[in-house]
Design a protein around this motif. Structure first.
Motif, PDB file in Angstrom:
ATOM      1  N   CYS A 209       0.830  -1.216   0.000  1.00 50.37           N
ATOM      2  CA  CYS A 209       0.000   0.000   0.000  1.00 50.37           C
ATOM      3  C   CYS A 209       0.856   1.255   0.000  1.00 50.37           C
ATOM      4  N   PHE A 210       2.051   1.174   0.599  1.00 54.40           N
ATOM      5  CA  PHE A 210       2.986   2.304   0.525  1.00 54.40           C
ATOM      6  C   PHE A 210       3.347   2.579  -0.932  1.00 54.40           C
ATOM      7  N   MET A 211       3.622   1.524  -1.684  1.00 56.86           N
ATOM      8  CA  MET A 211       3.979   1.674  -3.096  1.00 56.86           C
ATOM      9  C   MET A 211       2.855   2.345  -3.878  1.00 56.86           C
ATOM     10  N   LEU A 212       1.616   2.065  -3.465  1.00 55.15           N
ATOM     11  CA  LEU A 212       0.450   2.620  -4.162  1.00 55.15           C
ATOM     12  C   LEU A 212       0.008   3.955  -3.578  1.00 55.15           C
ATOM     13  N   GLN A 213       0.761   4.441  -2.551  1.00 51.28           N
ATOM     14  CA  GLN A 213       0.455   5.709  -1.889  1.00 51.28           C
ATOM     15  C   GLN A 213      -0.941   5.718  -1.270  1.00 51.28           C
ATOM     16  N   GLU A 214      -1.346   4.538  -0.788  1.00 50.36           N
ATOM     17  CA  GLU A 214      -2.625   4.413  -0.073  1.00 50.36           C
ATOM     18  C   GLU A 214      -2.334   4.588   1.413  1.00 50.36           C
ATOM     19  N   TRP A 215      -2.183   5.847   1.822  1.00 50.09           N
ATOM     20  CA  TRP A 215      -1.651   6.134   3.153  1.00 50.09           C
ATOM     21  C   TRP A 215      -2.569   5.682   4.285  1.00 50.09           C
ATOM     22  N   LYS A 216      -3.879   5.803   4.112  1.00 49.49           N
ATOM     23  CA  LYS A 216      -4.811   5.363   5.152  1.00 49.49           C
ATOM     24  C   LYS A 216      -4.727   3.841   5.342  1.00 49.49           C
TER      25      LYS A 216
ATOM     26  N   SER B 221       9.495   6.446  -7.658  1.00 48.35           N
ATOM     27  CA  SER B 221       8.583   7.294  -6.893  1.00 48.35           C
ATOM     28  C   SER B 221       9.358   8.354  -6.095  1.00 48.35           C
ATOM     29  N   ARG B 222      10.462   7.911  -5.484  1.00 46.73           N
ATOM     30  CA  ARG B 222      11.288   8.841  -4.717  1.00 46.73           C
ATOM     31  C   ARG B 222      11.911   9.894  -5.632  1.00 46.73           C
ATOM     32  N   GLN B 223      12.341   9.462  -6.820  1.00 53.15           N
ATOM     33  CA  GLN B 223      12.928  10.396  -7.766  1.00 53.15           C
ATOM     34  C   GLN B 223      11.896  11.428  -8.224  1.00 53.15           C
ATOM     35  N   TYR B 224      10.662  10.959  -8.428  1.00 52.71           N
ATOM     36  CA  TYR B 224       9.602  11.895  -8.820  1.00 52.71           C
ATOM     37  C   TYR B 224       9.434  12.976  -7.746  1.00 52.71           C
ATOM     38  N   GLN B 225       9.362  12.544  -6.482  1.00 57.33           N
ATOM     39  CA  GLN B 225       9.177  13.511  -5.390  1.00 57.33           C
ATOM     40  C   GLN B 225      10.348  14.492  -5.333  1.00 57.33           C
ATOM     41  N   PHE B 226      11.558  13.961  -5.488  1.00 56.77           N
ATOM     42  CA  PHE B 226      12.744  14.822  -5.441  1.00 56.77           C
ATOM     43  C   PHE B 226      12.697  15.868  -6.559  1.00 56.77           C
TER      44      PHE B 226
ATOM     45  N   GLU C 207      12.819  21.812 -17.184  1.00 54.93           N
ATOM     46  CA  GLU C 207      13.476  20.506 -17.337  1.00 54.93           C
ATOM     47  C   GLU C 207      12.947  19.523 -16.289  1.00 54.93           C
ATOM     48  N   GLU C 208      12.825  19.995 -15.049  1.00 53.28           N
ATOM     49  CA  GLU C 208      12.337  19.123 -13.979  1.00 53.28           C
ATOM     50  C   GLU C 208      10.871  18.750 -14.204  1.00 53.28           C
ATOM     51  N   ILE C 209      10.071  19.676 -14.733  1.00 51.71           N
ATOM     52  CA  ILE C 209       8.668  19.362 -15.034  1.00 51.71           C
ATOM     53  C   ILE C 209       8.600  18.216 -16.040  1.00 51.71           C
ATOM     54  N   LEU C 210       9.448  18.270 -17.062  1.00 51.10           N
ATOM     55  CA  LEU C 210       9.452  17.219 -18.087  1.00 51.10           C
ATOM     56  C   LEU C 210       9.877  15.872 -17.503  1.00 51.10           C
ATOM     57  N   TYR C 211      10.886  15.890 -16.630  1.00 48.81           N
ATOM     58  CA  TYR C 211      11.295  14.651 -15.960  1.00 48.81           C
ATOM     59  C   TYR C 211      10.137  14.092 -15.130  1.00 48.81           C
ATOM     60  N   CYS C 212       9.468  14.988 -14.393  1.00 48.64           N
ATOM     61  CA  CYS C 212       8.339  14.563 -13.547  1.00 48.64           C
ATOM     62  C   CYS C 212       7.195  14.009 -14.387  1.00 48.64           C
ATOM     63  N   LEU C 213       6.975  14.616 -15.540  1.00 44.36           N
ATOM     64  CA  LEU C 213       5.930  14.152 -16.450  1.00 44.36           C
ATOM     65  C   LEU C 213       6.233  12.723 -16.905  1.00 44.36           C
TER      66      LEU C 213
ATOM     67  N   ASP D  65       4.258   9.159 -15.720  1.00 48.22           N
ATOM     68  CA  ASP D  65       3.755   8.220 -16.723  1.00 48.22           C
ATOM     69  C   ASP D  65       4.217   6.800 -16.387  1.00 48.22           C
ATOM     70  N   LYS D  66       5.493   6.640 -16.015  1.00 46.54           N
ATOM     71  CA  LYS D  66       6.016   5.319 -15.641  1.00 46.54           C
ATOM     72  C   LYS D  66       5.322   4.766 -14.403  1.00 46.54           C
ATOM     73  N   LEU D  67       4.961   5.665 -13.496  1.00 48.83           N
ATOM     74  CA  LEU D  67       4.306   5.250 -12.256  1.00 48.83           C
ATOM     75  C   LEU D  67       2.799   5.043 -12.442  1.00 48.83           C
ATOM     76  N   ARG D  68       2.296   5.367 -13.633  1.00 43.92           N
ATOM     77  CA  ARG D  68       0.856   5.305 -13.900  1.00 43.92           C
ATOM     78  C   ARG D  68       0.069   6.157 -12.905  1.00 43.92           C
ATOM     79  N   ASN D  69       0.659   7.297 -12.534  1.00 43.37           N
ATOM     80  CA  ASN D  69       0.029   8.208 -11.581  1.00 43.37           C
ATOM     81  C   ASN D  69      -0.658   9.327 -12.361  1.00 43.37           C
ATOM     82  N   GLN D  70      -1.949   9.150 -12.608  1.00 41.86           N
ATOM     83  CA  GLN D  70      -2.679  10.093 -13.452  1.00 41.86           C
ATOM     84  C   GLN D  70      -2.763  11.484 -12.824  1.00 41.86           C
TER      85      GLN D  70
END
Length: 452
Positions: free
Chosen positions: A205-212, A379-384, A403-409, A413-418
Motif C-alpha cells: 500500500c505504501f507503493m500505491l500511496q494508499e496512506w490510510k 517514486s522517490r525520484q519523482y518527489q525529489f 526541465e524538472e517538469i518534463l522529468y516529472c511528467l 507516466d512510468k508510475l501510472r500516476n494520473q
C-alpha cells in the motif's frame, strides 16, 4: 491398466528408438546419462518407474529440448490408479519450470478425482514459492483455492496469502487487485503468517500511496506483534520448550515497523507533528527481550532510522536550524543519503532555504539516484524532482524548472500516476511560453506516448 501399460511402453519404445538411432549400448547410455546400469535395465523392462530427472538426463544425451516425452511420462506418476506423491511432485515442479502447462493440466485433472490430492498441489506450490519461482507457483495455489471447500483452513488462507505475494510486480493495477483479494483473509492466517502478511500489505500500500491503508495495517501489525511477543515471553517464563517463531524477520522488526510505517504514512499526508510521536516507538527497542544477534542488529537499524526521521520531521516542520546537524548525520550514515536529500529538497522548496552547495556536494549521489529503475526509487525520484522544480521556480531558474517538469511528467507516466501526470501537464502549460523548442518537442513526445 492396459492403457497405462501402452503409454509406459510408448515412453520406453521412444527412448529405445533413440538409443538404436544413436547406436548406444545400454552401458554407453548408462555412462552418458549418469543413470545406474541396473536401474536403466529395469526401467526398459518396465520393472522400475522412471524419474523425471532420469528422463531429462536421457533428453540431454539424445540432444532433445527440455520437456522431451513429457506427455508420455504422466502415467509414470500413477500405479494401479494410485498416485506416487514424490514422482508427481517432481514432475509438476519440472513442468512448471519449463512451461509445460498442458502436462500440468492433464495431471491436475487426474489428481483432483480425489480431493485428498489437493495437498499435493499445495506442496508443489510451496516448493516453487520457497525456491523463488513465485510466478510459476500461481496456478497451483489457484488450484488449491478453487478446490478447497473449507475457506478457513490453513491451506486455503495460506494459498490466498501466497497468491498476494506472488502477484506483486511492476503493474500497479494488478498489485491493487491482489491486495483487495487477499485483505479479507489476513486475520485468518496463523499468527506467524499474519505478521508477514500485514508487513507486506503495508509495504504494498505504501507503493500505491494508499496512506490510510498503510496506517491501518501498521496499527494491526503493531498490536499483533506485541500480542505475539507477550505470548512468547509467557511460554518461556513458564518453562515451555518451543522452537523459534517461524517468520521471515525477527519479531522485533514487526513491532518496530508498526511504528515506523505509521509515522511515514502520516508524514506523507503532511502530518509531521503526529508522525514524530511514533518515532519514540522504535527509537530504542533495547528493552525488547528475546533478542539474539540478528535482533540486536535490527534494533540498531531502528535507532538510526529514528534519528533520521526526527531530523526529517523537524526540517519539514520548518526547523531549518537542524540542517547542519542533519548533514553531519548523513555524512556518518551514507545509506541514508537518498532519503535525506529528498527531505532537504522538500524543506528547501517549502521554506526558501538555499541549498545549492548541498546539491553540488552530493551531485554524484543524485546522479546515481536518478539511474535507479525500481518502483520505490522511481517514486522517490519523482518527489525529489517535483520539489526541485518548485525550488528552481522560486529562485527564478525557469529553464531548469521546466526541465524538472518534463522529468516529472515522464516519471509520473512510468508510475501510472494520473493525478501527478495532470499536475505536471498543467505546470508545463503554464510556463510553455518560456520553454525552448527542444523542451516543447519532448513534452509532445511524452504526451503522445501517454495517449497511445
Amino acid at each position: 491398466m492396459a492403457l497405462q501399460e501402452n503409454l509406459q511402453s510408448s515412453l520406453r519404445l521412444e527412448i529405445e528408438r533413440k538409443q538404436r538411432q544413436y547406436g548406444y549400448t545400454l552401458s554407453k547410455l548408462s555412462k552418458l546419462s549418469g543413470i545406474n546400469h541396473g536401474h536403466l535395465s529395469d526401467i526398459f523392462r518396465g520393472n522400475r518407474p522412471m524419474t523425471i530427472g532420469q528422463l531429462d538426463a536421457l533428453a540431454v544425451v539424445f540432444g532433445q529440448s527440455p520437456g522431451w516425452l513429457y506427455q508420455l511420462y504422466v502415467d509414470e506418476c500413477f500405479t494401479n490408479e494410485r498416485v506416487s506423491r514424490p514422482r508427481v511432485m517432481r514432475y509438476l515442479i519440472r513442468c512448471a519450470e519449463i512451461g509445460e502447462q498442458s502436462c500440468v493440466e492433464q495431471v491436475v485433472s487426474k489428481l483432483l478425482d480425489n480431493r485428498k490430492n489437493v495437498d499435493i498441489l499445495f506442496s508443489v506450490a510451496e516448493k516453487l514459492f520457497e525456491s523463488g519461482k513465485r510466478k510459476e507457483s500461481i496456478p497451483f495455489y489457484q488450484f488449491v483455492v478453487d478446490s478447497e471447500k473449507d475457506s478457513h483452513s490453513d491451506r486455503f488462507v495460506i494459498s490466498q496469502y501466497r497468491l498476494f505475494r506472488a502477484m506483486q510486480g511492476e503493474n500497479m493495477e494488478e498489485n491493487w487487485r491482489a491486495i483487495i483479494r487477499f485483505e479479507p483473509y489476513r486475520n485468518r492466517l496463523p499468527e506467524n503468517y499474519q505478521l508477514d502478511g500485514l508487513l507486506h500489505l503495508a509495504n504494498a500500500c505504501f507503493m500505491l500511496q494508499e496512506w490510510k491503508k498503510v496506517e491501518k495495517y501498521a496499527d494491526e501489525l503493531r498490536s499483533l506483534a506485541m500480542r505475539v511477543y507477550q505470548e512468547e515471553l509467557s511460554k518461556r517464563k513458564n518453562g515451555k520448550i518451543c522452537g523459534p517463531l517461524r517468520t521471515e524477520r525477527h519479531l522485533v522488526v514487526y513491532y518496530g515497523q508498526g511504528f515506523l510505517a505509521k509515522g511515514v504514512a502520516l508524514q506523507m499526508q503532511g502530518l509531521y507533528r503526529e508522525a514524530k510521536l511514533y518515532v519514540k516507538g522504535y527509537a530504542d527497542l533495547g528493552w525488547f527481550e528475546l533478542l539474539d544477534g540478528t535482533g540486536y542488529r535490527e534494533v540498531e537499524k531502528f535507532k538510526i532510522w529514528a534519528k533520521a526521521n526526527s531530523y526529517t520531521y523537524d526540517l519539514l516542520m520548518g526547523q531549518t536550524n537542524v540542517l547542519p546537524e542533519y548533514l553531519e548525520f548523513l555524512a556518518k550514515h551514507p545509506e541514508e543519503i537518498p532519503a535525506g536529500l529528498l527531505t532537504i529538497m522538500e524543506a528547501a522548496s517549502k521554506y526558501d532555504i538555499l541549498i545549492n552547495p548541498v546539491l553540488e556536494q552530493y551531485a554524484e549521489e543524485i546522479e546515481r539516484f536518478y539511474n535507479y529503475n525500481d518502483q520505490v526509487n522511481i517514486s522517490r525520484q519523482y518527489q525529489f524532482r517535483y520539489h526541485k522544480m518548485i525550488y528552481e521556480l522560486k529562485n527564478g531558474f525557469i529553464s531548469n524548472a521546466i526541465e524538472e517538469i518534463l522529468y516529472c511528467l515522464d516519471l509520473s507516466d512510468k508510475l501510472r500516476n494520473q493525478q501527478a501526470f495532470k499536475r505536471c501537464t498543467a505546470l508545463f502549460w503554464e510556463y510553455r511560453q518560456q520553454a525552448t523548442e527542444k523542451q516543447k518537442r519532448i513534452y509532445h513526445e511524452i504526451i503522445g506516448r501517454y495517449t497511445e
